[in-house]
Design an enzyme around this catalytic site. Structure first.
Site, PDB file in Angstrom:
ATOM      1  N   LYS A   1     -91.829   5.740 -18.451  1.00  0.00           N
ATOM      2  CA  LYS A   1     -91.524   5.058 -17.180  1.00  0.00           C
ATOM      3  C   LYS A   1     -92.779   4.855 -16.339  1.00  0.00           C
ATOM      4  O   LYS A   1     -93.035   3.763 -15.843  1.00  0.00           O
ATOM      5  CB  LYS A   1     -90.503   5.876 -16.349  1.00  0.00           C
ATOM      6  CG  LYS A   1     -89.197   6.144 -17.048  1.00  0.00           C
ATOM      7  CD  LYS A   1     -88.238   6.930 -16.163  1.00  0.00           C
ATOM      8  CE  LYS A   1     -88.721   8.334 -15.825  1.00  0.00           C
ATOM      9  NZ  LYS A   1     -88.836   9.223 -17.011  1.00  0.00           N
TER      10      LYS A   1
ATOM     11  N   ARG B   1     -82.181   9.620  -9.599  1.00  0.00           N
ATOM     12  CA  ARG B   1     -81.867  10.562 -10.672  1.00  0.00           C
ATOM     13  C   ARG B   1     -80.472  11.148 -10.538  1.00  0.00           C
ATOM     14  O   ARG B   1     -80.060  11.923 -11.414  1.00  0.00           O
ATOM     15  CB  ARG B   1     -82.875  11.716 -10.639  1.00  0.00           C
ATOM     16  CG  ARG B   1     -84.049  11.551 -11.600  1.00  0.00           C
ATOM     17  CD  ARG B   1     -84.967  12.720 -11.342  1.00  0.00           C
ATOM     18  NE  ARG B   1     -85.786  13.126 -12.442  1.00  0.00           N
ATOM     19  CZ  ARG B   1     -87.022  12.692 -12.667  1.00  0.00           C
ATOM     20  NH1 ARG B   1     -87.558  11.759 -11.909  1.00  0.00           N
ATOM     21  NH2 ARG B   1     -87.732  13.175 -13.660  1.00  0.00           N
TER      22      ARG B   1
ATOM     23  N   ARG C   1     -99.032  14.794 -23.134  1.00  0.00           N
ATOM     24  CA  ARG C   1     -99.364  14.029 -21.925  1.00  0.00           C
ATOM     25  C   ARG C   1    -100.505  14.686 -21.149  1.00  0.00           C
ATOM     26  O   ARG C   1    -100.554  15.899 -20.978  1.00  0.00           O
ATOM     27  CB  ARG C   1     -98.129  13.930 -21.021  1.00  0.00           C
ATOM     28  CG  ARG C   1     -98.463  13.306 -19.661  1.00  0.00           C
ATOM     29  CD  ARG C   1     -97.254  12.741 -18.972  1.00  0.00           C
ATOM     30  NE  ARG C   1     -96.237  13.732 -18.642  1.00  0.00           N
ATOM     31  CZ  ARG C   1     -95.058  13.403 -18.111  1.00  0.00           C
ATOM     32  NH1 ARG C   1     -94.736  12.144 -17.881  1.00  0.00           N
ATOM     33  NH2 ARG C   1     -94.185  14.353 -17.843  1.00  0.00           N
TER      34      ARG C   1
ATOM     35  N   ARG D   1     -99.599  18.670 -16.930  1.00  0.00           N
ATOM     36  CA  ARG D   1     -98.685  19.036 -15.843  1.00  0.00           C
ATOM     37  C   ARG D   1     -98.010  20.366 -16.149  1.00  0.00           C
ATOM     38  O   ARG D   1     -97.594  20.596 -17.277  1.00  0.00           O
ATOM     39  CB  ARG D   1     -97.618  17.953 -15.680  1.00  0.00           C
ATOM     40  CG  ARG D   1     -98.073  16.832 -14.765  1.00  0.00           C
ATOM     41  CD  ARG D   1     -97.146  15.663 -14.766  1.00  0.00           C
ATOM     42  NE  ARG D   1     -95.726  15.990 -14.749  1.00  0.00           N
ATOM     43  CZ  ARG D   1     -94.765  15.073 -14.708  1.00  0.00           C
ATOM     44  NH1 ARG D   1     -95.070  13.793 -14.688  1.00  0.00           N
ATOM     45  NH2 ARG D   1     -93.502  15.428 -14.705  1.00  0.00           N
TER      46      ARG D   1
ATOM     47  N   ARG E   1     -85.622  20.133 -18.479  1.00  0.00           N
ATOM     48  CA  ARG E   1     -85.625  18.775 -17.903  1.00  0.00           C
ATOM     49  C   ARG E   1     -84.739  17.836 -18.700  1.00  0.00           C
ATOM     50  O   ARG E   1     -84.073  16.972 -18.134  1.00  0.00           O
ATOM     51  CB  ARG E   1     -87.058  18.240 -17.839  1.00  0.00           C
ATOM     52  CG  ARG E   1     -87.850  18.880 -16.695  1.00  0.00           C
ATOM     53  CD  ARG E   1     -89.335  18.739 -16.871  1.00  0.00           C
ATOM     54  NE  ARG E   1     -89.771  17.370 -16.843  1.00  0.00           N
ATOM     55  CZ  ARG E   1     -90.874  16.933 -17.463  1.00  0.00           C
ATOM     56  NH1 ARG E   1     -91.618  17.764 -18.170  1.00  0.00           N
ATOM     57  NH2 ARG E   1     -91.216  15.680 -17.358  1.00  0.00           N
TER      58      ARG E   1
HETATM   59  P1  ADP Z   1     -90.751  12.794 -15.698  1.00  0.00           P
HETATM   60  O1  ADP Z   1     -90.383  11.370 -15.546  1.00  0.00           O
HETATM   61  O2  ADP Z   1     -91.817  13.020 -16.687  1.00  0.00           O
HETATM   62  O3  ADP Z   1     -89.583  13.691 -15.922  1.00  0.00           O
HETATM   63  P2  ADP Z   1     -91.345  12.949 -12.828  1.00  0.00           P
HETATM   64  O4  ADP Z   1     -92.759  12.888 -12.442  1.00  0.00           O
HETATM   65  O5  ADP Z   1     -90.498  11.744 -12.586  1.00  0.00           O
HETATM   66  O6  ADP Z   1     -91.334  13.369 -14.357  1.00  0.00           O
HETATM   67  O7  ADP Z   1     -90.638  14.180 -12.120  1.00  0.00           O
HETATM   68  C1  ADP Z   1     -91.184  15.470 -12.138  1.00  0.00           C
HETATM   69  C2  ADP Z   1     -90.263  16.418 -11.388  1.00  0.00           C
HETATM   70  O8  ADP Z   1     -90.205  16.057 -10.000  1.00  0.00           O
HETATM   71  C3  ADP Z   1     -88.802  16.410 -11.840  1.00  0.00           C
HETATM   72  O9  ADP Z   1     -88.586  17.261 -12.943  1.00  0.00           O
HETATM   73  C4  ADP Z   1     -88.092  16.910 -10.568  1.00  0.00           C
HETATM   74  O10 ADP Z   1     -88.265  18.296 -10.391  1.00  0.00           O
HETATM   75  C5  ADP Z   1     -88.889  16.215  -9.479  1.00  0.00           C
HETATM   76  N1  ADP Z   1     -88.351  14.873  -9.170  1.00  0.00           N
HETATM   77  C6  ADP Z   1     -88.998  13.678  -9.348  1.00  0.00           C
HETATM   78  N2  ADP Z   1     -88.220  12.646  -8.962  1.00  0.00           N
HETATM   79  C7  ADP Z   1     -87.052  13.193  -8.536  1.00  0.00           C
HETATM   80  C8  ADP Z   1     -85.838  12.641  -8.032  1.00  0.00           C
HETATM   81  N3  ADP Z   1     -85.665  11.314  -7.908  1.00  0.00           N
HETATM   82  N4  ADP Z   1     -84.852  13.502  -7.700  1.00  0.00           N
HETATM   83  C9  ADP Z   1     -85.015  14.830  -7.816  1.00  0.00           C
HETATM   84  N5  ADP Z   1     -86.121  15.408  -8.294  1.00  0.00           N
HETATM   85  C10 ADP Z   1     -87.147  14.611  -8.647  1.00  0.00           C
HETATM   86  P1  ADP Z   2     -92.343   9.231 -17.978  1.00  0.00           P
HETATM   87  O1  ADP Z   2     -92.889   8.667 -16.692  1.00  0.00           O
HETATM   88  O2  ADP Z   2     -91.110   8.498 -18.430  1.00  0.00           O
HETATM   89  O3  ADP Z   2     -92.163  10.694 -17.952  1.00  0.00           O
HETATM   90  P2  ADP Z   2     -94.993   8.670 -19.095  1.00  0.00           P
HETATM   91  O4  ADP Z   2     -95.259   7.244 -18.782  1.00  0.00           O
HETATM   92  O5  ADP Z   2     -95.683   9.706 -18.301  1.00  0.00           O
HETATM   93  O6  ADP Z   2     -93.401   8.928 -19.121  1.00  0.00           O
HETATM   94  O7  ADP Z   2     -95.328   8.890 -20.651  1.00  0.00           O
HETATM   95  C1  ADP Z   2     -95.235  10.193 -21.249  1.00  0.00           C
HETATM   96  C2  ADP Z   2     -96.399  10.389 -22.227  1.00  0.00           C
HETATM   97  O8  ADP Z   2     -96.211   9.543 -23.362  1.00  0.00           O
HETATM   98  C3  ADP Z   2     -97.771  10.014 -21.660  1.00  0.00           C
HETATM   99  O9  ADP Z   2     -98.719  10.884 -22.208  1.00  0.00           O
HETATM  100  C4  ADP Z   2     -97.988   8.586 -22.151  1.00  0.00           C
HETATM  101  O10 ADP Z   2     -99.371   8.306 -22.324  1.00  0.00           O
HETATM  102  C5  ADP Z   2     -97.254   8.581 -23.484  1.00  0.00           C
HETATM  103  N1  ADP Z   2     -96.576   7.313 -23.784  1.00  0.00           N
HETATM  104  C6  ADP Z   2     -95.951   6.469 -22.927  1.00  0.00           C
HETATM  105  N2  ADP Z   2     -95.406   5.422 -23.574  1.00  0.00           N
HETATM  106  C7  ADP Z   2     -95.675   5.604 -24.902  1.00  0.00           C
HETATM  107  C8  ADP Z   2     -95.369   4.858 -26.111  1.00  0.00           C
HETATM  108  N3  ADP Z   2     -94.678   3.710 -26.078  1.00  0.00           N
HETATM  109  N4  ADP Z   2     -95.799   5.358 -27.270  1.00  0.00           N
HETATM  110  C9  ADP Z   2     -96.508   6.522 -27.312  1.00  0.00           C
HETATM  111  N5  ADP Z   2     -96.829   7.274 -26.233  1.00  0.00           N
HETATM  112  C10 ADP Z   2     -96.420   6.822 -25.030  1.00  0.00           C
END
Ligand code: ADP
Ligand code: ADP
Ligand code: ZN
Length: 223
Positions: free
Chosen positions: A17, A92, A131, A164, A175
């Site tokens: 995302k 979410r 990541r 992270r 998660r």
């Molecule tokens: P990812 O997409 O990799 O799961 P995010 O960066 O979107 O990670 O979120 C990291 C953490 O921040 C989540 O696991 C949660 O604890 C918190 N968080 C982020 N966005 C939200 C949301 N919209 N509602 C509640 N918690 C959130």
């Molecule tokens: P999210 O925001 O949904 O948690 P990220 O954009 O942070 O996801 O991507 C998670 C990890 O996977 C990062 O290390 C990113 O570089 C890698 N990644 C993202 N898209 C792809 C893909 N299409 N193929 C392989 N690795 C990817």
């Protein structure tokens, strides 16, 4: 018509995302609103909100809907969001989805599109554990699928690349469970309202961007 566009990018943790939202927002003249980034910024700045959210995030649980909606409310009025926004990692919960409708309605706007990036669970674990993120500018990398030119150093700004804390294996498991329990129902909510477009996220980063571009409606398609 305002020409503003509001797009929600959904998907499990690690689906891509953040990676895709950055690209698509820039191309489309929208801002990226990542609630995860906003929380991490608050944490880095040492605000009370950031300190409170830290434990919740480390445990892989969700921060409260009120806090999240408050953050989004503030950011929506920033000048970089005058062309609309791509939401990454938000909403979410179904209550957040309803809250977003309210925030947009207050501004005379509506949500245009919801895209969901689908990726199998085994691939998610590989993506999250590899990541890396720039401590300074937030740019995303992957040790195998999208490495920096120099190990541990950001291509864009020279900042330090870190893992992270919530990408630890125990937290990843939690998660994913939280996603299934609380965020998957958001898809049903949108399927019954604006509609949901599925994107195959199990392909290289550029191919996913291309798939999203094909599905994105142009800015003036509305009304
Ligand atoms: P990812 O997409 O990799 O799961 P995010 O960066 O979107 O990670 O979120 C990291 C953490 O921040 C989540 O696991 C949660 O604890 C918190 N968080 C982020 N966005 C939200 C949301 N919209 N509602 C509640 N918690 C959130
Ligand atoms: P999210 O925001 O949904 O948690 P990220 O954009 O942070 O996801 O991507 C998670 C990890 O996977 C990062 O290390 C990113 O570089 C890698 N990644 C993202 N898209 C792809 C893909 N299409 N193929 C392989 N690795 C990817
Ligand atoms: Zn950087």
């Amino acid at each position: 018509m305002s020409g503003r566009r509001y797009v929600v990018l959904m998907g499990p943790p690690g689906a891509g995302k953040g990676t895709q939202a950055s690209r698509v927002a820039e191309e489309g003249g929208m801002c990226k609103i990542s609630t995860g980034d906003l929380l991490r910024e608050a944490l880095a700045a040492g605000t009370e909100l950031g300190r409170k959210a830290e434990k919740t995030m480390k445990a892989g649980e969700l921060v409260s809907d009120d806090v999240i909606l408050g953050l989004v409310d503030e950011v929506l009025d920033r000048s970089e969001c005058s062309g609309g926004a791509v939401f990454d990692g938000f909403p979410r919960t179904v209550d957040q989805a309803r809250g977003l409708e309210g925030l947009l309605a207050q501004r005379g706007e509506t949500l245009d599109q919801v895209l969901i990036i689908e990726v199998p669970e085994t691939e998610i674990v590989t993506r999250l554990s590899g990541r890396r993120v720039c401590k300074t500018c937030g740019k995303l990398y992957h040790i195998s699928f999208g490495p920096s030119r120099q190990e541990g150093v950001c291509d864009a700004c020279g900042g330090e690349l870190v893992q992270r804390p919530d990408d630890a294996p125990e937290t990843i498991t939690r998660r994913l469970a939280v996603y299934a329990e609380e965020t998957a129902p958001v898809r049903e909510h949108y399927a019954a309202t604006v509609g949901v477009t599925a994107i195959d996220g199990d392909q290289p980063i550029d191919a996913v961007t291309e798939a999203i571009r094909r599905e994105l409606q142009p800015a003036d398609a509305e009304g």
